[in-house]
Design an enzyme around this catalytic site. Structure first.
Site, PDB file in Angstrom:
ATOM      1  N   LYS A  74       4.200  -4.939  -6.812  1.00  0.00           N
ATOM      2  CA  LYS A  74       3.012  -4.105  -6.976  1.00  0.00           C
ATOM      3  C   LYS A  74       1.891  -4.661  -6.099  1.00  0.00           C
ATOM      4  CE  LYS A  74      -0.120  -2.480 -10.661  1.00  0.00           C
ATOM      5  NZ  LYS A  74      -0.395  -2.537 -12.119  1.00  0.00           N
ATOM      6  N   SER A 149      -0.359   1.819 -14.501  1.00  0.00           N
ATOM      7  CA  SER A 149      -0.744   1.850 -13.104  1.00  0.00           C
ATOM      8  C   SER A 149       0.356   1.422 -12.140  1.00  0.00           C
ATOM      9  CB  SER A 149      -1.962   0.934 -12.912  1.00  0.00           C
ATOM     10  OG  SER A 149      -1.648  -0.404 -13.271  1.00  0.00           O
ATOM     11  N   SER A 173       0.783  -0.622 -18.488  1.00  0.00           N
ATOM     12  CA  SER A 173       0.993  -0.197 -17.107  1.00  0.00           C
ATOM     13  C   SER A 173       2.379  -0.456 -16.551  1.00  0.00           C
ATOM     14  CB  SER A 173      -0.036  -0.882 -16.189  1.00  0.00           C
ATOM     15  OG  SER A 173      -1.338  -0.452 -16.504  1.00  0.00           O
TER      16      SER A 173
END
Length: 467
Positions: A74, A149, A173
């Site tokens: 990420k 996210s 997330s």
């Protein structure tokens, strides 16, 4: 126990293909993907590392289990020399000066990072639409959001473009996008994995969290990343989770809890409720004791979480003013330069959270709002301590609803916040929680007491084999 890591490791050892061929195949898939899951490819460094693995194999040297395994990161983790953008305008040209502890441990084990993955900017969102790289598209249905996210990381694992990916779970997330894309996502106990080198959203709930297609790969990756780090004073020592954890002997003596108000909420989709309750009935039919529990209502959990998270992100992001980090827009004086830089470079959602955080921390509001949220958080932690004296695990839906269409979440931020109603409580309580792609359309969460990841893995394997 099925495992992509074990399978690829053996194929490399048996020379069914080279590590270079494996990495190039994954890079080509990522290059051609249309799901907006990629921020940047790490092609040169990945292929250079792959050649080193191939050389070891050719020389008859033994390779470690993770050596040559391609994975994704990420784009909020620092990896020295790479762009780490946080999917934001503010940091779109920022290069990492060092490597996050969790990522370094994977590098030391020989895993090969091949991609920095799309996400909501600074982790601000539950849909992976708040990003300068375009909304991430769901791996199952590209008209729907991927969740957030950590949406890009989830999609890459679901599409088999990475063997595993490292996301970040602050209030759900990793667990929510895992549910949206039908894969496994684990939020470990807070402090089990060092946060050093992870861009801070809400420091008191941020957790380094892996995605994988199976439980064994999660176990392997979790063990590698876990442990105390002198760079992060919140880290804790943790025991290695052994492979025999998946032996389901004794699971039928477990007591399984569930929160009544989660399934009695008006917000839950009727089909998700029916499917979740059906899972509980299947457990009862197998002789497992199921216990109904009370918990805080979803709106209280969401309000408590976002009060604390917004306050912490307002503090954490105050350093991003264009002076030391990130892009800068010059104006007539220093003060105006700060103002226009932050106004133009932060997304609407980031600005909403920064303003909200500064509001709850301001004089006249902090006592009534922020300190009250901290008190509620203490009550939540105490509540879990009590519940896990009565039950071994808690089961819950991952989300109250199915993933929305791309664009809908941006129109209604309040609805987006409420989509976290079933995940944020476990973040506030610092307990480990796993999403498994079973039971409902967006999966089921399995939660245990602090540092009891082994219990979660054992019960998750039982559920995988039983429902």
């Amino acid at each position: 126990m099925e495992s992509m890591i074990h399978k690829i490791h053996q194929q490399l050892v048996d020379k069914e293909f080279s590590c270079t061929q494996l990495v190039q195949e994954k890079l080509d898939q990522l290059k051609s993907n249309t799901h907006n899951s990629v921020n940047s490819l790490l092609e040169d460094s990945a292929l250079a590392l792959a050649k080193k693995v191939d050389a070891k194999i050719e020389n008859g040297e033994e390779i470690g289990l993770l050596e040559g395994i391609p994975f994704g990161i990420k784009d909020v983790y620092l990896l020295q020399g790479t762009y780490t953008t946080a999917s934001s305008d503010m940091l779109k040209k920022y290069k990492s000066p060092y490597t996050a502890t969790s990522i370094q441990k994977l590098l030391d084990a020989g895993a090969i990072p091949i991609v920095k993955e799309n996400c909501d900017a600074f982790g601000h969102g539950s849909s992976s639409e708040n990003t300068i790289f375009g909304a991430v598209k769901n791996a199952v249905n590209p008209e729907l959001v991927a969740g957030g996210s950590s949406g890009g990381s989830a999609v890459n694992v679901a599409k088999n473009w990475t063997v595993f990916s490292i996301g970040g779970d602050t209030g759900g997330s990793v667990r929510q996008p895992a549910g949206y894309n039908n894969i496994y996502g684990l939020k470990p106990t807070y402090g089990r994995i060092s946060r050093y080198g992870l861009m801070a959203y809400a420091s008191s709930t941020d957790c380094v969290s892996p995605f994988a297609q199976n439980l064994e790969d999660l176990r392997i990756v979790l063990n590698i990343m876990s442990g105390h780090d002198i760079q992060d004073q919140t880290t804790i020592d943790s025991e290695t989770i052994e492979a025999d954890v998946f032996d389901t002997k004794g699971v039928k003596d477990f007591t399984v809890g569930y929160y009544r108000n989660f399934v009695e909420s008006d917000a839950i989709d009727p089909k998700i409720k029916v499917d979740f309750m059906a899972v509980l009935e299947q457990l009862k039919a197998k002789g497992i004791k199921v216990k109904e529990l009370d918990f805080f209502d979803g709106e209280t959990l969401v309000a408590t979480y976002y009060t604390i998270a917004m306050a912490e992100t307002a503090s954490n992001l105050s350093r991003l003013d264009g002076t030391n980090y990130g892009s800068r827009i010059y104006d007539e004086n220093l003060k105006e330069s700060y103002a226009i830089t932050r106004s133009e470079m932060f997304s609407e959602e980031s600005k909403r959270r920064i303003v909200g955080g500064n509001q709850v921390l301001s004089q006249g509001h902090s006592d009534a709002i922020y300190l009250k949220a901290l008190e509620l958080r203490d009550e939540i932690i105490e509540h879990f301590a009590h519940d896990f004296k009565e039950v071994d695990v808690v089961l819950s839906p991952v989300t109250p609803n199915n993933p929305p269409k791309i664009g809908n979440s941006l129109k209604d931020p309040h609805a987006m916040y409420l989509s976290d109603a079933y995940t944020v409580g476990f973040s506030l309580g610092e307990v480990p929680t796993l999403t498994i792609p079973k039971g409902t359309a967006t999966g089921i969460q399995i939660t245990a007491a602090k540092s009891n990841e082994a219990t979660i893995f054992k019960f998750a394997n039982f559920l995988k084999e039983s429902i």
